[in-house]
Design a protein around this motif. Structure first.
Motif, PDB file in Angstrom:
ATOM      1  N   ILE A  65     -38.895  44.061  13.663  1.00 53.34           N
ATOM      2  CA  ILE A  65     -39.512  44.042  15.142  1.00 53.34           C
ATOM      3  C   ILE A  65     -40.756  43.529  15.340  1.00 53.34           C
ATOM      4  O   ILE A  65     -41.183  42.661  15.892  1.00 53.34           O
ATOM      5  N   THR A  66     -41.817  44.211  14.152  1.00 53.73           N
ATOM      6  CA  THR A  66     -43.240  43.322  14.110  1.00 53.73           C
ATOM      7  C   THR A  66     -43.332  42.090  13.699  1.00 53.73           C
ATOM      8  O   THR A  66     -44.080  41.418  14.375  1.00 53.73           O
ATOM      9  N   TYR A  67     -42.130  41.655  12.882  1.00 57.22           N
ATOM     10  CA  TYR A  67     -42.301  40.000  12.456  1.00 57.22           C
ATOM     11  C   TYR A  67     -41.854  39.425  13.918  1.00 57.22           C
ATOM     12  O   TYR A  67     -42.456  38.437  14.135  1.00 57.22           O
ATOM     13  N   THR A  68     -40.816  39.887  14.666  1.00 52.72           N
ATOM     14  CA  THR A  68     -40.334  39.050  15.858  1.00 52.72           C
ATOM     15  C   THR A  68     -41.515  39.196  16.936  1.00 52.72           C
ATOM     16  O   THR A  68     -41.885  38.023  17.534  1.00 52.72           O
ATOM     17  N   ALA A  69     -42.493  40.134  17.029  1.00 48.63           N
ATOM     18  CA  ALA A  69     -43.523  40.208  17.879  1.00 48.63           C
ATOM     19  C   ALA A  69     -44.541  39.004  17.496  1.00 48.63           C
ATOM     20  O   ALA A  69     -45.151  38.340  18.298  1.00 48.63           O
ATOM     21  N   LEU A  70     -44.687  38.770  16.211  1.00 42.02           N
ATOM     22  CA  LEU A  70     -45.688  38.060  15.479  1.00 42.02           C
ATOM     23  C   LEU A  70     -45.448  36.753  15.857  1.00 42.02           C
ATOM     24  O   LEU A  70     -46.019  35.982  16.190  1.00 42.02           O
ATOM     25  N   VAL A  71     -43.870  36.226  15.853  1.00 39.90           N
ATOM     26  CA  VAL A  71     -43.345  35.002  15.998  1.00 39.90           C
ATOM     27  C   VAL A  71     -43.590  34.813  17.861  1.00 39.90           C
ATOM     28  O   VAL A  71     -43.905  33.669  18.085  1.00 39.90           O
ATOM     29  N   ALA A  72     -43.278  35.547  18.458  1.00 39.31           N
ATOM     30  CA  ALA A  72     -43.410  35.688  20.067  1.00 39.31           C
ATOM     31  C   ALA A  72     -44.895  35.427  20.225  1.00 39.31           C
ATOM     32  O   ALA A  72     -45.281  34.569  21.148  1.00 39.31           O
ATOM     33  N   LEU A  73     -45.833  36.203  19.665  1.00 40.46           N
ATOM     34  CA  LEU A  73     -47.279  35.871  19.984  1.00 40.46           C
ATOM     35  C   LEU A  73     -47.741  34.651  19.478  1.00 40.46           C
ATOM     36  O   LEU A  73     -48.456  34.102  20.188  1.00 40.46           O
ATOM     37  N   LEU A  74     -47.030  34.143  18.550  1.00 40.51           N
ATOM     38  CA  LEU A  74     -47.608  32.698  17.910  1.00 40.51           C
ATOM     39  C   LEU A  74     -46.902  31.588  18.857  1.00 40.51           C
ATOM     40  O   LEU A  74     -47.472  30.713  19.039  1.00 40.51           O
ATOM     41  N   SER A  75     -45.697  31.853  19.394  1.00 43.02           N
ATOM     42  CA  SER A  75     -45.005  30.968  20.316  1.00 43.02           C
ATOM     43  C   SER A  75     -45.840  30.696  21.828  1.00 43.02           C
ATOM     44  O   SER A  75     -45.784  29.850  22.428  1.00 43.02           O
ATOM     45  N   LYS A  76     -46.700  31.734  21.877  1.00 43.67           N
ATOM     46  CA  LYS A  76     -47.518  31.669  23.002  1.00 43.67           C
ATOM     47  C   LYS A  76     -48.635  30.718  22.885  1.00 43.67           C
ATOM     48  O   LYS A  76     -48.675  29.870  23.997  1.00 43.67           O
ATOM     49  N   HIS A  77     -48.952  30.246  21.904  1.00 47.17           N
ATOM     50  CA  HIS A  77     -49.764  29.055  21.919  1.00 47.17           C
ATOM     51  C   HIS A  77     -49.283  27.753  21.476  1.00 47.17           C
ATOM     52  O   HIS A  77     -49.933  26.922  22.172  1.00 47.17           O
ATOM     53  N   ARG A  78     -48.260  27.812  21.090  1.00 51.82           N
ATOM     54  CA  ARG A  78     -47.407  26.477  21.064  1.00 51.82           C
ATOM     55  C   ARG A  78     -45.895  26.778  20.698  1.00 51.82           C
ATOM     56  O   ARG A  78     -45.683  27.795  19.844  1.00 51.82           O
ATOM     57  N   PRO A  79     -44.803  26.132  20.952  1.00 54.02           N
ATOM     58  CA  PRO A  79     -43.541  26.347  20.434  1.00 54.02           C
ATOM     59  C   PRO A  79     -43.381  26.170  18.868  1.00 54.02           C
ATOM     60  O   PRO A  79     -44.186  25.223  18.503  1.00 54.02           O
ATOM     61  N   LEU A  80     -42.771  26.653  18.574  1.00 59.04           N
ATOM     62  CA  LEU A  80     -42.439  26.719  17.018  1.00 59.04           C
ATOM     63  C   LEU A  80     -41.142  25.794  16.639  1.00 59.04           C
ATOM     64  O   LEU A  80     -40.307  26.235  16.994  1.00 59.04           O
ATOM     65  N   SER A  81     -41.268  25.088  15.531  1.00 57.82           N
ATOM     66  CA  SER A  81     -40.181  24.187  15.452  1.00 57.82           C
ATOM     67  C   SER A  81     -39.259  24.940  14.418  1.00 57.82           C
ATOM     68  O   SER A  81     -39.699  26.127  13.752  1.00 57.82           O
ATOM     69  N   ASP A  82     -38.026  24.608  14.199  1.00 53.93           N
ATOM     70  CA  ASP A  82     -37.138  25.384  12.954  1.00 53.93           C
ATOM     71  C   ASP A  82     -37.876  24.996  11.676  1.00 53.93           C
ATOM     72  O   ASP A  82     -37.817  26.123  11.029  1.00 53.93           O
ATOM     73  N   ASP A 125     -53.366  41.329  18.206  1.00 52.51           N
ATOM     74  CA  ASP A 125     -52.417  41.843  19.410  1.00 52.51           C
ATOM     75  C   ASP A 125     -50.936  42.551  18.778  1.00 52.51           C
ATOM     76  O   ASP A 125     -50.702  43.467  19.362  1.00 52.51           O
ATOM     77  N   VAL A 126     -50.669  42.303  17.558  1.00 51.76           N
ATOM     78  CA  VAL A 126     -49.661  42.877  16.847  1.00 51.76           C
ATOM     79  C   VAL A 126     -50.043  44.484  16.667  1.00 51.76           C
ATOM     80  O   VAL A 126     -49.082  45.291  16.731  1.00 51.76           O
ATOM     81  N   LEU A 127     -51.102  44.441  15.879  1.00 48.20           N
ATOM     82  CA  LEU A 127     -51.536  45.598  15.378  1.00 48.20           C
ATOM     83  C   LEU A 127     -51.719  46.728  16.637  1.00 48.20           C
ATOM     84  O   LEU A 127     -51.247  47.880  16.772  1.00 48.20           O
ATOM     85  N   ARG A 128     -52.185  46.050  17.725  1.00 53.57           N
ATOM     86  CA  ARG A 128     -52.574  46.843  18.959  1.00 53.57           C
ATOM     87  C   ARG A 128     -51.091  47.347  19.479  1.00 53.57           C
ATOM     88  O   ARG A 128     -50.996  48.471  19.894  1.00 53.57           O
ATOM     89  N   ALA A 129     -50.283  46.367  19.641  1.00 52.29           N
ATOM     90  CA  ALA A 129     -48.837  46.739  20.157  1.00 52.29           C
ATOM     91  C   ALA A 129     -48.287  47.712  19.400  1.00 52.29           C
ATOM     92  O   ALA A 129     -47.637  48.903  19.975  1.00 52.29           O
ATOM     93  N   SER A 130     -48.233  47.722  18.139  1.00 55.86           N
ATOM     94  CA  SER A 130     -47.488  48.667  17.211  1.00 55.86           C
ATOM     95  C   SER A 130     -48.268  50.146  17.402  1.00 55.86           C
ATOM     96  O   SER A 130     -47.450  51.002  17.568  1.00 55.86           O
ATOM     97  N   SER A 131     -49.524  50.090  17.543  1.00 58.07           N
ATOM     98  CA  SER A 131     -50.157  51.277  17.607  1.00 58.07           C
ATOM     99  C   SER A 131     -49.863  51.828  18.965  1.00 58.07           C
ATOM    100  O   SER A 131     -49.343  53.139  19.135  1.00 58.07           O
ATOM    101  N   GLU A 159     -46.858  43.748  29.186  1.00 57.91           N
ATOM    102  CA  GLU A 159     -47.832  44.376  29.138  1.00 57.91           C
ATOM    103  C   GLU A 159     -48.276  45.032  27.830  1.00 57.91           C
ATOM    104  O   GLU A 159     -49.618  45.210  27.802  1.00 57.91           O
ATOM    105  N   VAL A 160     -47.376  45.477  26.983  1.00 58.75           N
ATOM    106  CA  VAL A 160     -47.946  46.066  25.775  1.00 58.75           C
ATOM    107  C   VAL A 160     -48.026  44.992  24.847  1.00 58.75           C
ATOM    108  O   VAL A 160     -49.253  44.826  23.823  1.00 58.75           O
ATOM    109  N   VAL A 161     -47.203  43.944  24.427  1.00 54.68           N
ATOM    110  CA  VAL A 161     -47.365  43.073  23.030  1.00 54.68           C
ATOM    111  C   VAL A 161     -48.270  41.920  24.104  1.00 54.68           C
ATOM    112  O   VAL A 161     -49.160  41.256  22.979  1.00 54.68           O
ATOM    113  N   PHE A 162     -48.441  41.288  25.003  1.00 54.15           N
ATOM    114  CA  PHE A 162     -49.084  40.351  25.491  1.00 54.15           C
ATOM    115  C   PHE A 162     -50.191  40.777  26.348  1.00 54.15           C
ATOM    116  O   PHE A 162     -50.775  39.957  27.023  1.00 54.15           O
ATOM    117  N   ARG A 163     -50.480  42.019  26.502  1.00 52.86           N
ATOM    118  CA  ARG A 163     -51.574  42.659  27.048  1.00 52.86           C
ATOM    119  C   ARG A 163     -51.923  42.282  28.597  1.00 52.86           C
ATOM    120  O   ARG A 163     -52.971  42.062  29.130  1.00 52.86           O
TER     121      ARG A 163
END
Length: 310
Positions: A65-82, A125-131, A159-163
């Motif tokens: 789940i933490t990994y998926t949150a990391l991917v989601a947060l990265l995709s906020k900055h730009r879409p990730l290709s395959d 953001d990942v560490l904060r959300a996890s906490s 609210e939690v993952v994306f502040r």
């Protein structure tokens, strides 16, 4: 000629025939966890207590789940290709996997070329959300498992993952994380949503590729909204021009102006998660390069390739 409903059905069928891009490109050992979760959720979808008890035996689930949150947060900055998702998975498995720490995540992100300031923000953001989630729910998977309403879950993610941030870029990340846990073909931890009617309330993000396929294929043509009528009028004008063999202009549409229409089409498709998955895949692999003869929709698509989205 196929109806718009038939086109939507075909897009949904294509979505069902493939896996979500994030699931497809997970670190290998995390992918095995996905299959465990699917099996447990199918077996105990009507017995919440046993479902939760069984999840406690899935070692490393919160790391997934933490990994998926990391991917989601990265995709906020730009879409990730395959390819980027695949490289990230390899770096994560190499540096992090089952020993979660900021320094290890940083090494993984550095290896795949994530800018330092972006990496630092994502890690924070990942560490904060996890906490926050662990303090309130004791575990990440229990937080997701307890979700009942898709709107509440989406608001919680934002609210939690994306502040609490807003905007379409943040929305892209929120939707990515959300859809991974609300559908039986992904990681169905939110069983009350995934196995009921609630997942049909998912509102897709409305990206460029999904929009292209929705419009060019004609999947929107039976929608009676003002936006749909305006698009149909412009398409009709272009087709009339072609019939007269004149010099015809492309139909250029701004994504922001038709995003609501694309979302509505996803909703009436019957399964917006699968519609989005199918349309995105078709758009990114076929439609953007006009590979019509190889496209899964080749026999029913309107082929309005003169429609451009910017």
């Amino acid at each position: 000629m196929a109806t718009a409903e038939e086109v939507r059905k075909k897009i949904v069928e294509h979505g069902a025939s493939i896996r979500d891009r994030v699931i497809e490109n997970l670190p290998h050992n995390y992918a095995l966890l996905v299959e465990q979760v699917k099996s447990i959720s199918r077996t105990y979808k009507t017995d919440f207590d046993t479902f939760v008890a069984s999840l406690s035996n899935v070692r490393g689930l919160d790391l997934l789940i933490t990994y998926t949150a990391l991917v989601a947060l990265l995709s906020k900055h730009r879409p990730l290709s395959d390819a980027e998702l695949k490289n990230l998975a390899a770096a994560y498995e190499k540096h992090v996997y089952d020993v979660f720490s900021a320094s290890r995540i940083r090494r993984a992100l550095e290896e795949v070329g994530v800018e330092k300031d972006v990496a630092n923000q994502v890690i924070t953001d990942v560490l904060r959300a996890s906490s926050v989630i662990n303090n309130k729910y004791k575990s990440l998977h229990l937080w997701i498992a307890k979700q009942r309403k898709i709107a509440d879950f989406e608001n919680g993610i934002r609210e939690v993952v994306f502040r609490g941030e807003g905007g379409n870029r943040v929305g892209r990340g929120v939707k990515l994380f959300l859809r991974l846990f609300i559908h039986e073909t992904n990681i169905p931890l939110a069983t009350k949503i995934a196995y009921g009617q609630e997942h049909k309330k998912y509102i897709l993000h409305g990206d460029m590729y999904t929009a292209l396929v929705t419009l060019r294929s004609g999947a929107f043509e039976d929608v009676p909204t003002l936006t749909a009528e305006r698009v149909k009028a412009r398409v009709a004008k272009r087709l009339l021009c072609e019939a007269k063999e004149g010099k015809c202009r492309d139909v250029v549409l701004r994504l922001e102006s038709i995003r609501g229409l694309v979302r509505h089409v996803g909703k009436i498709s019957g399964d917006p998660v699968l519609f989005e998955r199918g349309a995105y895949d078709i758009g990114s692999k076929y439609c953007k390069d006009l590979r019509c003869e190889e496209c899964p929709l080749k026999d029913i698509c309107r082929r309005h390739t003169f429609i451009k989205v910017k």
